[in-house]
Design an enzyme around this catalytic site. Structure first.
Site: not given
Ligand SMILES: O=c1[nH]c(=O)c2[nH]c(=O)[nH]c2[nH]1
Length: 302
Positions: A20, A65, A254
């Site tokens: 379960k 279960t 990012h």
């Molecule tokens: O810390 C990072 N590693 C990467 O492999 C990578 N590749 C990327 O485009 N930016 C970053 N930053």
């Protein structure tokens, strides 16, 4: 009546498991007016001598279960929930030792943390990470892998990324002061593996491991997320003797500097576009020297 007890065709049953999934159990412990909460999501998965139920439909070896679900709730009452690991160990031992056809039990647990607000019985859900554990027991050996997911962290400086390989498709500008952010998904494997050994203190181990990880993230002057990941893992291995292996899956969240020049403004590392996708995905295992890697490469499977 047709004899369908075994296929006459050479069609063989492969790996199978059942149980379960996602039993949500909340246990309140009342210490006078001060109450404690354990809030778990427990998934039970059993395997063993289960050929016949697949081949012929005989359920003789099948503990329902529904029973596994009931056991989770009954154990919360009978044994309490000291820690997710301890609770999982109790359950796994019970299924393997009480039902002969069941040879292996895998218990996966997610834990949601609550924080007391005012008074002894009012709580707010902690919005940070989800704690995880997976217990596997085959009647002889234990494997305990714990960890966390959804822990978002950010450094607003002390991160650079430059000196990388370039080809005709490379457009990324080198960064000498960037934001480094990630949503940590991590797992660590304990070297506790049989009943004869003393068990770690699971709650303390979790708190300290998380602390080492966060400190390493904060204190590493980072030249890449890969370097930071290794530091996070090695800090754990160096400081927690009960852990032999750590695996991280770190999405690079990012933060791109916004071009404010069209508005006649200078962007002095202050205004960023927080992109959600695509994201770099940095994954690695960090091991104590001499130990075997056993945490699966793909953490979505754990
Ligand atoms: O810390 C990072 N590693 C990467 O492999 C990578 N590749 C990327 O485009 N930016 C970053 N930053």
């Amino acid at each position: 009546m047709a004899d369908n007890s075994r296929p006459t065709r050479p069609v063989i049953l492969g790996q199978n498991q059942y149980g379960k999934a996602e039993n949500r159990v909340v246990k309140i412990t009342r210490d006078g007016a001060t109450h404690h909460i354990k809030d778990l999501n427990v998934s039970v998965s059993l395997s063993g001598d289960m050929d016949e139920v697949h081949y012929s439909g005989s359920n003789a070896h099948v503990l329902p279960t529904d029973t596994t679900k009931n056991t989770v709730y009954a154990f919360a009452k009978e044994h309490g929930i000291e820690s997710a690991e301890q609770f999982g160990i109790h359950l796994a031992r019970h299924f393997v030792t009480s039902q002969e056809p069941i040879r292996t039990a895998r218990i996966r647990i997610e834990e949601y943390a609550w924080e007391r607000t005012t008074g002894g019985h009012s709580f707010v859900r902690k919005g940070q990470e989800t704690r995880l554990t997976q217990i596997t027991y085959d009647g002889r050996n234990w494997e305990v892998v714990s960890g966390l997911k959804d822990l978002t962290v950010l450094n607003s400086t002390d991160s650079e990324f430059w000196g990388y390989a370039k080809d005709k498709y490379t457009t990324l500008p080198e960064a000498h002061d960037r934001i480094l952010a990630t949503e940590v998904s991590g797992r660590w494997r304990f070297n506790w593996s049989d009943d004869a050994q003393e068990m770690p203190d699971w709650e303390t181990s979790y708190e300290r491991t998380k602390q080492h990880m966060l400190q390493a993230f904060a204190e590493t002057y980072s030249l890449s997320l890969q370097q930071t990941l290794y530091q996070m893992g090695s800090r754990i291995i160096d400081n927690r003797e009960e852990i032999d292996e750590v695996r991280f899956s770190l999405p690079n969240k990012h933060h791109f500097l916004v071009d404010l020049a069209p508005f006649g403004l200078k962007n002095d590392n202050e205004v960023y576009f927080a992109a959600d996708r695509p994201y770099g995905l940095i994954e690695a295992t960090v091991l104590r020297d001499g130990c075997e890697p056993r945490i699966p490469v793909d953490l979505t499977n754990l």
